[in-house]
Design an enzyme around this catalytic site. Structure first.
Site, PDB file in Angstrom:
ATOM      1  CE  LYS A  13       3.883   0.431   3.227  1.00  0.00           C
ATOM      2  NZ  LYS A  13       3.123   1.398   3.124  1.00  0.00           N
ATOM      3  CB  SER A  14       5.055   0.365   9.940  1.00  0.00           C
ATOM      4  OG  SER A  14       6.119   0.986   9.299  1.00  0.00           O
TER       5      SER A  14
ATOM      6  N   GLY B 139       0.651  -1.230   0.104  1.00  0.00           N
ATOM      7  CA  GLY B 139       0.181  -0.117  -0.487  1.00  0.00           C
ATOM      8  C   GLY B 139       1.219   1.061   0.187  1.00  0.00           C
ATOM      9  CG  LEU B 140      -0.173   5.168  -1.708  1.00  0.00           C
ATOM     10  CD1 LEU B 140      -1.580   6.067  -2.365  1.00  0.00           C
ATOM     11  CD2 LEU B 140       0.195   5.125  -2.900  1.00  0.00           C
ATOM     12  CB  SER B 141       4.072   6.894   1.617  1.00  0.00           C
ATOM     13  OG  SER B 141       5.182   6.708   2.949  1.00  0.00           O
ATOM     14  N   GLY B 142       1.745   5.363   4.488  1.00  0.00           N
ATOM     15  CA  GLY B 142       0.751   5.692   5.357  1.00  0.00           C
ATOM     16  C   GLY B 142      -0.530   5.396   5.303  1.00  0.00           C
TER      17      GLY B 142
ATOM     18  CB  SER C  19       5.818  -4.251  -2.744  1.00  0.00           C
ATOM     19  OG  SER C  19       4.684  -4.670  -1.617  1.00  0.00           O
TER      20      SER C  19
END
Length: 189
Positions: A19-20, A13-16, A87
């Site tokens: 995911k983390s 997915g996009l940054s933000g 990714s």
């Protein structure tokens, strides 16, 4: 035996997109269920395994293939792996899936479909602002494409679904696939 097969939970997915954050919430639950778990975070892999790579398509693909290679090595040895990397390119993610599945492990692609506007609003590092100002060319979702998965095992929007509920959906999928033992609901005894 349930829980003996290795697997890769591949967050994309996009940054933000979360995911983390989702990784940090999921891993303790997997450990609580008796799984050996390793995390491959995109930022950490770039620092330790892919240092020197830029953000061209070729370098991004190389980085993702390296993450996939390490994830596959761990999974084929019975480890549950959680990856958190943008990714952005479908073809590269599909290549990682093929590698993992060819070696007999499960690949669970989880697309965090959080809208771009939400991701930009969450941007604690200021990366989107830099990209919009032209100081970070080739930024995924701004002037470089993000190709969403066509058929992920799960599609979650962390702006609409709380993290705890997202974890529950992932755990349910892992149980359904026989990768995690089911735990009876509390009070059901």
């Amino acid at each position: 035996m349930t829980g003996a097969q290795g697997f890769v939970v591949w967050f994309t997915g996009l940054s933000g997109a979360g995911k983390s954050t989702l990784t940090a919430a999921l891993v303790p639950e997997l450990i609580r269920r008796g799984r050996r778990v390793e995390v491959l975070d995109g930022d950490e892999v770039r620092l330790h395994l892919s240092k020197g790579l830029g953000f061209s398509r070729e370098d991004r693909d190389t980085n993702i293939l390296r993450i996939g290679y390490v994830a596959n090595l761990l999974a084929r040895n019975g480890v549950g792996v959680v990856t958190a990397a943008i990714s952005p390119y479908r073809e590269t993610r599909d290549a990682v899936r093929a590698m993992v599945e060819r070696d007999g492990s499960a690949f669970i692609e989880v697309h965090l479909s959080t809208p771009l506007e939400v991701c930009e609003a969450r941007d604690v590092k200021g990366l989107y602002a830099e990209a919009r100002a032209g100081r970070r060319p080739g930024f995924t979702g701004i002037d470089d494409p993000y190709e969403p998965p066509l058929n992920p095992e799960l599609r979650l929007d962390t702006s609409e679904t709380p993290i705890k509920a997202c974890v529950a959906e992932i755990v349910a999928k892992l149980e359904q696939l026989g990768l995690l033992p089911a735990i009876a609901a509390e009070g059901a005894r």
